[in-house]
Enzyme design. Structure first.
Site, short mmCIF file in Angstrom:
data_model
loop_
_atom_site.label_atom_id
_atom_site.label_comp_id
_atom_site.label_asym_id
_atom_site.label_seq_id
_atom_site.Cartn_x
_atom_site.Cartn_y
_atom_site.Cartn_z
N ASP A 161 0.87 -1.03 -0.03
CA ASP A 161 0.22 0.02 0.23
C ASP A 161 0.61 1.28 -0.28
O ASP A 161 2.00 1.26 0.15
CB ASP A 161 -1.05 0.20 0.66
CG ASP A 161 -0.30 0.00 2.25
OD1 ASP A 161 0.63 -0.76 2.49
OD2 ASP A 161 -0.96 -0.21 3.14
N TYR A 189 2.85 4.85 0.60
CA TYR A 189 3.55 5.95 1.95
C TYR A 189 2.19 6.42 2.61
O TYR A 189 1.96 6.83 2.07
CB TYR A 189 4.53 6.51 1.03
CG TYR A 189 5.85 5.36 0.82
CD1 TYR A 189 6.01 4.11 0.90
CD2 TYR A 189 6.34 6.03 -0.66
CE1 TYR A 189 7.93 4.23 1.06
CE2 TYR A 189 6.79 5.52 -0.70
CZ TYR A 189 8.12 5.05 -0.42
OH TYR A 189 9.13 3.91 -1.16
N HIS A 247 11.27 -8.66 0.62
CA HIS A 247 10.91 -7.48 0.34
C HIS A 247 12.13 -6.31 0.66
O HIS A 247 12.91 -6.74 1.75
CB HIS A 247 9.49 -7.14 1.19
CG HIS A 247 8.59 -5.47 1.09
ND1 HIS A 247 9.47 -4.50 1.73
CD2 HIS A 247 7.81 -5.91 0.40
CE1 HIS A 247 8.64 -3.67 1.41
NE2 HIS A 247 8.06 -4.16 0.22
N PHE A 299 6.29 2.44 -4.70
CA PHE A 299 7.55 3.00 -4.62
C PHE A 299 8.42 4.27 -3.79
O PHE A 299 9.65 4.72 -3.45
CB PHE A 299 9.21 1.92 -4.82
CG PHE A 299 8.20 0.62 -3.82
CD1 PHE A 299 8.99 0.07 -2.84
CD2 PHE A 299 7.57 -0.76 -5.45
CE1 PHE A 299 8.05 -1.92 -2.50
CE2 PHE A 299 7.40 -1.68 -5.10
CZ PHE A 299 7.88 -2.74 -4.25
#
Length: 223
Positions: A65, A67, A187, A78
């Protein structure tokens, strides 16, 4: 089938009529009307779909999801706005590229529009979040929408590289068939980047695959 834009126009027309999508958008609008702060700004929620050239799609990177800090999210997974401090997760992505492609120059910003222009779809599974509350918009409908996006890509494209980072993104592998390439690792967040992400070499592997399939490789530089 060279022009893919009509596929996406039809896709959005169909999704907007579905009950889950209507409820989803109503919830977002209700939250905003109740003075909840939602990221990204409303105009950026579908930003990746507005900026990507669907006829040049090569790579799909799946995020979770957005920031949840002030002015960070811009609708690309990202990525952050040009004048925002680079988040730790994106710093780790830059480090992994540098390890993989030594000529890569680590930039002083985190705005990933260059990747989008190269045909890299930066797709969060969840497209909105409430300020200061990570994962606050899980299970309100976004997963259905983005799973359908992945299904459309898998149906109408071939030789696309899907980069699935982390356990959440890896769940999407079930929607992707062998006519496309899937690369998985941990991740890039500080909590898990050391479990394989730093040394995954996904960026050079992606380009080797694209070249093999007679496609232009991705220029991973940011500036």
């Amino acid at each position: 089938m060279k022009n893919k834009n009509f596929i996406w126009k039809k896709f959005f027309q169909q999704e907007k009529k579905k009950n889950y999508f209507i409820k989803l958008i109503n919830k977002i609008n209700t939250d905003i009307n109740n003075n909840k702060i939602i990221y990204p700004q409303k105009k950026y929620i579908f930003n990746i779909f507005k900026k990507i050239n669907f006829n040049n799609l090569k790579v799909v990177i799946i995020g979770q999801d957005p920031y949840y800090g002030l002015n960070q999210a811009n609708g690309f997974a990202f990525s952050v706005m040009p004048d925002i401090i680079i988040p730790p997760t994106l710093k780790n992505i830059y480090k992994a590229i540098k390890f993989d492609i030594p000529s890569f120059k680590i930039p002083n910003h985190g705005y990933l529009i260059n990747w989008v222009n190269e045909g890299v779809m930066l797709l969060n599974s969840i497209l909105t979040v409430e300020k200061g509350k990570p994962q606050s918009h899980y299970n309100i409908g976004w997963e259905i929408f983005t799973n359908n996006v992945i299904k459309i890509i898998n149906s109408y494209y071939k030789n696309i590289v899907f980069l699935l980072w982390g356990s959440y993104a890896k769940k999407k592998i079930y929607f992707i068939t062998s006519k496309n390439l899937v690369l998985t690792t941990s991740h890039p967040s500080p909590l898990s980047c050391y479990k394989g992400f730093y040394f995954c070499k996904h960026f050079s592997k992606t380009n080797k695959y694209l070249i093999l399939k007679k496609k232009k490789p991705v220029n991973w530089s940011i500036d």
